[in-house]
Design a protein around this motif. Sequence first.
Motif, PDB file in Angstrom:
ATOM      1  N   PRO A 107       0.682  -1.229   0.124  1.00 47.29           N
ATOM      2  CA  PRO A 107       0.058  -0.058   0.048  1.00 47.29           C
ATOM      3  C   PRO A 107       1.054   1.427   0.028  1.00 47.29           C
ATOM      4  O   PRO A 107       1.584   1.302   0.890  1.00 47.29           O
ATOM      5  CB  PRO A 107      -0.919  -0.081   1.380  1.00 47.29           C
ATOM      6  N   PHE A 108       0.818   2.061  -0.990  1.00 47.52           N
ATOM      7  CA  PHE A 108       1.598   3.511  -1.133  1.00 47.52           C
ATOM      8  C   PHE A 108       0.853   4.266  -2.106  1.00 47.52           C
ATOM      9  O   PHE A 108       0.600   3.850  -3.272  1.00 47.52           O
ATOM     10  CB  PHE A 108       2.806   3.215  -1.436  1.00 47.52           C
ATOM     11  N   GLU A 109       0.680   5.416  -1.560  1.00 42.80           N
ATOM     12  CA  GLU A 109       0.108   6.604  -2.302  1.00 42.80           C
ATOM     13  C   GLU A 109       0.947   7.796  -2.280  1.00 42.80           C
ATOM     14  O   GLU A 109       0.814   8.525  -1.051  1.00 42.80           O
ATOM     15  CB  GLU A 109      -1.008   6.968  -2.233  1.00 42.80           C
ATOM     16  N   PHE A 110       1.603   8.272  -3.020  1.00 40.14           N
ATOM     17  CA  PHE A 110       2.768   9.193  -2.689  1.00 40.14           C
ATOM     18  C   PHE A 110       1.979  10.607  -2.593  1.00 40.14           C
ATOM     19  O   PHE A 110       2.353  11.432  -1.596  1.00 40.14           O
ATOM     20  CB  PHE A 110       3.541   9.584  -4.091  1.00 40.14           C
ATOM     21  N   GLU A 111       0.930  10.882  -3.030  1.00 38.91           N
ATOM     22  CA  GLU A 111       0.091  12.115  -2.876  1.00 38.91           C
ATOM     23  C   GLU A 111      -0.516  12.107  -1.346  1.00 38.91           C
ATOM     24  O   GLU A 111      -0.701  13.010  -0.789  1.00 38.91           O
ATOM     25  CB  GLU A 111      -1.058  12.102  -3.853  1.00 38.91           C
ATOM     26  N   SER A 112      -0.925  10.989  -0.834  1.00 41.00           N
ATOM     27  CA  SER A 112      -1.303  10.880   0.581  1.00 41.00           C
ATOM     28  C   SER A 112      -0.163  11.055   1.423  1.00 41.00           C
ATOM     29  O   SER A 112      -0.268  11.591   2.476  1.00 41.00           O
ATOM     30  CB  SER A 112      -1.956   9.750   0.605  1.00 41.00           C
ATOM     31  N   MET A 113       1.049  10.330   1.372  1.00 37.19           N
ATOM     32  CA  MET A 113       2.120  10.242   2.101  1.00 37.19           C
ATOM     33  C   MET A 113       2.977  11.420   2.267  1.00 37.19           C
ATOM     34  O   MET A 113       3.311  11.878   3.135  1.00 37.19           O
ATOM     35  CB  MET A 113       2.835   8.908   1.783  1.00 37.19           C
ATOM     36  N   GLY A 114       3.281  12.138   0.970  1.00 38.63           N
ATOM     37  CA  GLY A 114       4.266  13.119   0.966  1.00 38.63           C
ATOM     38  C   GLY A 114       5.703  12.627   0.945  1.00 38.63           C
ATOM     39  O   GLY A 114       6.072  11.513   1.118  1.00 38.63           O
ATOM     40  N   LEU A 115       6.437  13.676   0.566  1.00 41.54           N
ATOM     41  CA  LEU A 115       7.979  13.301   0.346  1.00 41.54           C
ATOM     42  C   LEU A 115       8.789  12.794   1.613  1.00 41.54           C
ATOM     43  O   LEU A 115       9.493  11.865   1.534  1.00 41.54           O
ATOM     44  CB  LEU A 115       8.608  14.463  -0.172  1.00 41.54           C
ATOM     45  N   LEU A 116       8.497  13.601   2.841  1.00 39.31           N
ATOM     46  CA  LEU A 116       9.356  13.049   4.099  1.00 39.31           C
ATOM     47  C   LEU A 116       8.994  11.702   4.520  1.00 39.31           C
ATOM     48  O   LEU A 116       9.757  10.878   4.897  1.00 39.31           O
ATOM     49  CB  LEU A 116       9.051  14.163   5.298  1.00 39.31           C
ATOM     50  N   PRO A 117       7.687  11.361   4.931  1.00 43.22           N
ATOM     51  CA  PRO A 117       7.351  10.010   5.339  1.00 43.22           C
ATOM     52  C   PRO A 117       7.798   9.091   4.071  1.00 43.22           C
ATOM     53  O   PRO A 117       8.197   8.051   4.626  1.00 43.22           O
ATOM     54  CB  PRO A 117       5.941   9.834   5.128  1.00 43.22           C
ATOM     55  N   THR A 118       7.754   9.184   2.884  1.00 40.82           N
ATOM     56  CA  THR A 118       8.255   8.487   1.835  1.00 40.82           C
ATOM     57  C   THR A 118       9.885   7.997   2.108  1.00 40.82           C
ATOM     58  O   THR A 118      10.317   7.008   1.884  1.00 40.82           O
ATOM     59  CB  THR A 118       8.110   8.733   0.643  1.00 40.82           C
ATOM     60  N   THR A 119      10.515   9.137   2.076  1.00 41.86           N
ATOM     61  CA  THR A 119      11.829   9.245   2.387  1.00 41.86           C
ATOM     62  C   THR A 119      12.414   8.131   3.529  1.00 41.86           C
ATOM     63  O   THR A 119      13.137   7.543   3.605  1.00 41.86           O
ATOM     64  CB  THR A 119      12.541  10.742   2.233  1.00 41.86           C
ATOM     65  N   ILE A 120      11.610   8.480   4.723  1.00 41.65           N
ATOM     66  CA  ILE A 120      11.973   7.711   6.068  1.00 41.65           C
ATOM     67  C   ILE A 120      11.566   6.383   6.024  1.00 41.65           C
ATOM     68  O   ILE A 120      12.549   5.606   6.332  1.00 41.65           O
ATOM     69  CB  ILE A 120      11.102   8.524   7.092  1.00 41.65           C
ATOM     70  N   ARG A 121      10.576   6.024   5.161  1.00 43.57           N
ATOM     71  CA  ARG A 121      10.277   4.678   5.144  1.00 43.57           C
ATOM     72  C   ARG A 121      11.205   3.802   4.332  1.00 43.57           C
ATOM     73  O   ARG A 121      11.718   2.757   4.448  1.00 43.57           O
ATOM     74  CB  ARG A 121       8.930   4.177   4.692  1.00 43.57           C
ATOM     75  N   ILE A 122      11.935   4.636   3.211  1.00 43.08           N
ATOM     76  CA  ILE A 122      12.911   3.800   2.362  1.00 43.08           C
ATOM     77  C   ILE A 122      14.147   3.920   3.101  1.00 43.08           C
ATOM     78  O   ILE A 122      14.775   2.803   3.071  1.00 43.08           O
ATOM     79  CB  ILE A 122      13.164   4.684   1.116  1.00 43.08           C
ATOM     80  N   VAL A 123      14.729   4.982   3.694  1.00 45.59           N
ATOM     81  CA  VAL A 123      15.795   4.646   4.721  1.00 45.59           C
ATOM     82  C   VAL A 123      15.492   3.657   5.670  1.00 45.59           C
ATOM     83  O   VAL A 123      16.582   2.945   5.891  1.00 45.59           O
ATOM     84  CB  VAL A 123      16.098   6.168   5.230  1.00 45.59           C
ATOM     85  N   LEU A 124      14.379   3.667   6.544  1.00 46.37           N
ATOM     86  CA  LEU A 124      14.113   2.534   7.362  1.00 46.37           C
ATOM     87  C   LEU A 124      14.274   1.254   6.854  1.00 46.37           C
ATOM     88  O   LEU A 124      15.011   0.292   7.433  1.00 46.37           O
ATOM     89  CB  LEU A 124      12.950   2.898   7.961  1.00 46.37           C
ATOM     90  N   GLY A 125      13.663   1.049   5.584  1.00 46.45           N
ATOM     91  CA  GLY A 125      13.791  -0.221   5.113  1.00 46.45           C
ATOM     92  C   GLY A 125      15.276  -0.908   4.555  1.00 46.45           C
ATOM     93  O   GLY A 125      15.551  -1.960   4.878  1.00 46.45           O
ATOM     94  N   VAL A 126      16.086   0.315   4.188  1.00 46.97           N
ATOM     95  CA  VAL A 126      17.311   0.199   3.680  1.00 46.97           C
ATOM     96  C   VAL A 126      18.343  -0.275   4.987  1.00 46.97           C
ATOM     97  O   VAL A 126      18.998  -1.445   5.014  1.00 46.97           O
ATOM     98  CB  VAL A 126      18.028   0.873   3.038  1.00 46.97           C
ATOM     99  N   VAL A 127      17.993   0.326   6.174  1.00 47.74           N
ATOM    100  CA  VAL A 127      18.761  -0.068   7.287  1.00 47.74           C
ATOM    101  C   VAL A 127      18.174  -1.262   8.125  1.00 47.74           C
ATOM    102  O   VAL A 127      19.285  -2.083   8.216  1.00 47.74           O
ATOM    103  CB  VAL A 127      18.397   1.081   8.367  1.00 47.74           C
ATOM    104  N   VAL A 128      17.136  -1.688   7.755  1.00 49.32           N
ATOM    105  CA  VAL A 128      16.673  -3.089   8.229  1.00 49.32           C
ATOM    106  C   VAL A 128      17.243  -4.190   7.630  1.00 49.32           C
ATOM    107  O   VAL A 128      17.924  -5.036   8.008  1.00 49.32           O
ATOM    108  CB  VAL A 128      14.909  -3.291   8.258  1.00 49.32           C
ATOM    109  N   ILE A 129      17.397  -3.905   6.184  1.00 42.59           N
ATOM    110  CA  ILE A 129      18.058  -5.052   5.381  1.00 42.59           C
ATOM    111  C   ILE A 129      19.464  -5.155   5.636  1.00 42.59           C
ATOM    112  O   ILE A 129      20.023  -6.236   5.852  1.00 42.59           O
ATOM    113  CB  ILE A 129      18.112  -4.520   3.882  1.00 42.59           C
TER     114      ILE A 129
END
Length: 575
Positions: free
Chosen positions: A317-339
Motif C-alpha cells: 500500500p502506497f500513494e505518494f500524494e497521500s504520504m508526501g516526500l518526508l514519510p516516503t523518504t523515511i520509510r525507504i531509509v528505514l527499509g534499507v537500514v533493516v536490510i
Amino acid sequence: MSSPPPHNGRPLSDNDRATPKLDHTGKETVGKENDPRFDAGNKHQDHYTRRLPAWRNAIRKSMIPIVRWETPYLAYMQEKIRTPTLDSYFAYTANLGTHTFFMIFLPILFWCGYTSTGRAMVHVLAAGVFASGFLKDMVCLPRPLSPPLARITMSGSVALEYGFPSSHSTNAVSVVVYFVHALRQSRDEYNPTVYLALQGLCYFYAISIIFGRLYCGMHGFLDVVVGSILGAIIGILQLMYGQSFDNYIFSTDYTHVLFIVLIMLVLVRIHPEPADDCPCFDDTVSFLAVVIGINAGAWHYHLSGYAWNEPVPSTTPFEFESMGLLPTTIRIVLGVVVIFLWRAGTKPALFKILPPIFRFLERASLNLPRAFFLNASKYTSIPTMRDDDNVIPPASNLPNMLKNLAHPRKRSVSVGPQSAADAYETLAYRNRRRRESINSADGIVPEVAQFDHNNKTLSSSAKLEEKPLGVGFLPTPIASRVHSHEQMMGTGDSTTRLVLTPPDSDADFAGEAVQTPAEAENEKREIFRKLMIPRVRYDVEVVTKLIVYAGIAWLAVEGNPILFELVGLGMGVRP
C-alpha cells in the motif's frame, strides 16, 4: 554439488585444490610455508584438461582463438579513443549494470507500490545472473588480455570472473527490453516528447553499458554480443510468460511456492564446477535465493490482509500524494537500514551455527562438497571477512566506497593478468609475440595473428604497428594496479589471503617454445605471484547466502511493508 573431476585416475588432493594450511585455530597461515605447489614436483601436465570434462575443454579450446584474435583490435580501439573523461564516465556507469546496483534499488520499487515491475526485474536479473554465470563457469574463457589492454573497473573482484558472456550486457539488455515494452504499452500516458526521451534513455543506457565493457577492457566483442542476445531472450521470455508465472504463484496452494523453491535449489546444485576459483557461483546462489524469498514472501503477504491486491496481488500500500516526500523518504531509509541490519547480524550467526552441522554431515558422508570451498572439517572458525560478497557490500564498507567515487579514474585503472585463466592466456600471448618478433628478424613482416581451431597461426590483412608488449597501447600513464576490493577500498585483511603458485604446463595454448625451460618457469612464477588471489571460501557460505538473501527478499516484499504499517509509515491498512 559434485566434486571436481579426477585426473590420472585419482581424486584431487589438497594441493590440487590449493587448500590452505591451517594453524591450531583453524585460520589459514600466510607466507611461503603456505605455498605447497611452488615445488615443481607437484605440477601437472595440463590445468584445464585435468580439471574440465573433455567436452567442456574442447569447447574452451575452440573458443580461445577468438579471445586472442580480438585482443589487438580492442587494444587499438582503446588506444585511439581513451581519455581521462571517458575513463571516469565508464568507470561510473559500469556500476549501473552490476548486481549491487539492482539489489539496492529493487526493494524501493516494492515499497513504492511498483510490485509488478519489481517482480519482473527480480526474475529477469536472476535469470541473467544464473545463465551468464552458468556459461562462464562451464566454458572458462578468460577476459581479453591485459596487457596490452588496460582494465578500467572500480571493482577488483570482477577480474576473478571469466569473461564469456558479459553479465553486464545481459542485465542491461534484459532490463531495457522490459522497460521499452512497458513504455510502448502505455504510450498514450506520456507527452510525445517525453515518450521519445524515455525510449532514448533506455537505448542509451544499454549501449553505454555494452560499449563500456569493450572500452574498459573487461570484455571482448563475443562476450558482449552473446551477453546481449542472452539478455534479449530473457526479457522476451519475461514479457511472454511473466504474468502466467505470477498467476501460478498467487494461487492459494502453497505447493506452488514449494515447487519454485525446489527448482531454485536444483539450479544451485547443477551450476558447473569451474576450473579456476571464479566467484560466479556465489552470485548465482545470491540471486536464486532472492527468487525464493520474493515468491514465498509475496505469496504469504497477499494472504496476510496487509497487502493490496490491485493492480496486482501482494502490492505494498502506497500513494505518494497521500504520504508526501518526508514519510516516503523515511520509510525507504528505514527499509534499507533493516536490510543491512539483517545482513550484518545473520551472517555472523550462521557462521557460528552451521560449521558443527556441516561437520556432522561430512562425517555421515551427507555433505555435497564443491571445488574451492573449504570443508568444515578443515577449519575450526571463520575469520572476519570484508570481501565476502559481490552483491551487497557490508555497511562498514559504504563510507569508503562513497569516498572513492570522487576519484573513479584513480581507483579504476588496473593493468596485467588478474586471474589464473588470464595468466595462462598472457603467457600464450607473450610467446606468440616472441615468435612474431623472431619472424620479423628473419625478414617476415608480422601481422595481426588469427588462429584456427587447432591454434595454428593464419595470415591476416589487418595490420597493427608492432610494439613491445604493453608499450604504446595506452595514451595516458598507467596507474598502480588494483588487484582486490580491499586494496581499492583501503580495507585489506591479510589474514584471509593465500599465495597462489604457478600453474601447470600451458603447452596447449602457448605454441612452440621460444624460451629455455628455466626462463619460461621464471616468467610463469613472476606472473602468478602478481595475481589477485581469491580469498578462502567456506562450505557454509552457500547455505548462508541462501538464507541471508532469501531473508533480504522477504523483507523487501513482506517484512518491511508490514513494519511500515505498524510504525505509522504506511497507508493504515490492517488485516
